[in-house]
Design a protein around this motif. Sequence first.
Motif, PDB file in Angstrom:
ATOM      1  N   GLY A   7       0.758 -10.106  70.269  1.00 26.93           N
ATOM      2  CA  GLY A   7      -0.568  -9.845  69.719  1.00 26.93           C
ATOM      3  C   GLY A   7      -0.492  -9.408  68.270  1.00 26.93           C
ATOM      4  N   VAL A   8       0.422  -8.499  67.997  1.00 26.91           N
ATOM      5  CA  VAL A   8       0.572  -8.007  66.632  1.00 26.91           C
ATOM      6  C   VAL A   8       0.988  -9.151  65.714  1.00 26.91           C
ATOM      7  N   ASN A   9       1.908  -9.975  66.214  1.00 22.44           N
ATOM      8  CA  ASN A   9       2.387 -11.087  65.390  1.00 22.44           C
ATOM      9  C   ASN A   9       1.267 -12.067  65.063  1.00 22.44           C
ATOM     10  N   ILE A  10       0.433 -12.320  66.087  1.00 23.05           N
ATOM     11  CA  ILE A  10      -0.679 -13.255  65.862  1.00 23.05           C
ATOM     12  C   ILE A  10      -1.629 -12.676  64.806  1.00 23.05           C
ATOM     13  N   PRO A  57      -2.811  -0.070  64.139  1.00 23.88           N
ATOM     14  CA  PRO A  57      -3.848   0.667  63.408  1.00 23.88           C
ATOM     15  C   PRO A  57      -4.826   1.331  64.364  1.00 23.88           C
ATOM     16  N   ARG A  58      -5.369   2.452  63.926  1.00 16.74           N
ATOM     17  CA  ARG A  58      -6.309   3.213  64.736  1.00 16.74           C
ATOM     18  C   ARG A  58      -7.446   2.303  65.214  1.00 16.74           C
ATOM     19  N   GLY A  59      -7.776   2.421  66.465  1.00 24.14           N
ATOM     20  CA  GLY A  59      -8.886   1.641  66.993  1.00 24.14           C
ATOM     21  C   GLY A  59      -8.453   0.348  67.666  1.00 24.14           C
ATOM     22  N   MET A  60      -7.181  -0.062  67.425  1.00 24.66           N
ATOM     23  CA  MET A  60      -6.716  -1.292  68.057  1.00 24.66           C
ATOM     24  C   MET A  60      -6.455  -1.037  69.540  1.00 24.66           C
TER      25      MET A  60
ATOM     26  N   LEU B 159      -2.295  -6.640  54.574  1.00 27.44           N
ATOM     27  CA  LEU B 159      -0.873  -6.283  54.627  1.00 27.44           C
ATOM     28  C   LEU B 159      -0.690  -4.789  54.366  1.00 27.44           C
ATOM     29  N   GLY B 160      -1.429  -4.269  53.403  1.00 29.35           N
ATOM     30  CA  GLY B 160      -1.330  -2.846  53.091  1.00 29.35           C
ATOM     31  C   GLY B 160      -1.715  -1.990  54.277  1.00 29.35           C
ATOM     32  N   LYS B 161      -2.751  -2.425  54.998  1.00 28.99           N
ATOM     33  CA  LYS B 161      -3.168  -1.674  56.182  1.00 28.99           C
ATOM     34  C   LYS B 161      -2.065  -1.680  57.235  1.00 28.99           C
ATOM     35  N   ASP B 162      -1.434  -2.827  57.441  1.00 31.87           N
ATOM     36  CA  ASP B 162      -0.335  -2.902  58.420  1.00 31.87           C
ATOM     37  C   ASP B 162       0.818  -1.980  58.025  1.00 31.87           C
ATOM     38  N   ILE B 163       1.152  -1.970  56.747  1.00 30.91           N
ATOM     39  CA  ILE B 163       2.259  -1.124  56.295  1.00 30.91           C
ATOM     40  C   ILE B 163       1.875   0.351  56.398  1.00 30.91           C
ATOM     41  N   PHE B 164       0.608   0.654  56.157  1.00 38.34           N
ATOM     42  CA  PHE B 164       0.131   2.040  56.216  1.00 38.34           C
ATOM     43  C   PHE B 164       0.394   2.653  57.593  1.00 38.34           C
ATOM     44  N   PHE B 165       0.276   1.831  58.632  1.00 38.24           N
ATOM     45  CA  PHE B 165       0.437   2.341  60.003  1.00 38.24           C
ATOM     46  C   PHE B 165       1.831   2.073  60.585  1.00 38.24           C
TER      47      PHE B 165
END
Lengths: 202, 266
Positions: A7-10, A57-60, B159-165
């Motif tokens: 899922g993350v990869n997609i 990320p928060r909320g996922m 991308l920045g959001k992904d790296i942030f977390f």
Amino acid sequence: MKALIAGVNIALTASLAAWTMAADDINAVLQNSFVAKNQATMDRLERDAVQTACSAPRGMLLDNDMLASLRAERLAAVVLPADGEYLGDWQRGAEVAGNGRGLQSSDDPAQPNGGNCYACHQLAPDKVAYGTLGPSLTGYGARGQSEAMLQYTWTKLWDTHAYNLCSHMPRFGAQGILTEQQLKDVMAYLLDPASPVNQAAE
Amino acid sequence: MKKPNLEVALLAAWLCAATLAADDGVFDQYRDLMGDENPAVFVIDEGEEFWLTAQGPNAVTLESCDLGLGPGVTAGAYVRFPRHFADTNAVMDLESRLVYCMTTIQGRDLESVTAKPYSLRGDFGTEIEALVTWLAAESEGATIAPEQAHATERAMYALGKDIFFYRAGPHDFSCATCHEQSDKRIRLQALPDLTSHTGAAGSWGSWPAYRISQGLVRTMGWRLRDCFRQQRWPELQMGSEASIALQTYMAVNAAGGTMTAPGLKR
């Protein structure tokens, strides 16, 4: 686990689909963006199962079964003190709790790592320089020293994810940040009735 | 950097002593005492001098450098970064754009220009730090409005959001560990929630900043690098994709806020 990674990869692939300048995935971006410095080596950017699951990320929305099995895995992997003694020296524990050094590129690897508990937790009531990312632990010793309490506290320090998956707290035992003796000393700092943590503020 | 006056030096010395036992209040007091007297004013002047000084094999100034608003336009340029540039077909932050201009316009060597972008404690500030400080001042009071029209700019935000977390390293720290909650602090240092507009605007809008405890102006690039040091990660490189992506994430979250830099910080 596999489902989550897929899922993350997609999601990541979709987010980068239009970005011609980007590398294939986030790992490649990180590999190209950081350089090893002293003890902070590049392998630190590779994530284990906990880190991957807890990078959402928060909320996922995440798969509850996967999270439950990961938590159970962490609980099963906790190593209790070899000699059955949980409590060390609270005075040495105070040093560990206050020491913010260890494992940074700027730190001397020959020196012991700190636990830096005060970065996030209030402990001894007379110490004012404490953070608030974690709950206050002042008076923690009031919980007593039953076997259940000792094991619970040890487990929180060893690997917080065994109870609270994706807690912000580091895994001080499981990741080898603190030694078994240092963990015992921190245990005493928390639980010994003589420890400043368990004294009333003056 | 030119010599700060004696008052500044005395205040700094008093502050070093006072901070041992004090909370953020003492920095507020210092800010009140200083008024508009941010020591960064010296660095602003120095940055403009660098901009106007002919350098490199081509012996030219940076005055023809295009920061996105056309060659030589510096007022209001800072608040549009990070942004996509057609000539490089890349999203760039201000620091990497300056490096691009130094190498292409002045003909300077890339390695030497990027060898030491940020000063160490006890050093004088670097050319990059001075230029960024001056350019931030050229946007003082402007509304933070990073470009997001181009697809690569939006992808950089994602991308920045992904790296942030992204949690990694022996301590499992991500940017979010310290910066996704409101009203938290580490030790006595207040932590901005960079996922919120208010937190991101306050932070993005106040860097570069004069760090009282270091006696130097620090840029956002340095701030990110030092965060990752504390995260126990390897060293973040200036102008790298990860650095630009994180800056895009912050700047877009901060959009609509006001540029107040150069700030004055602990």
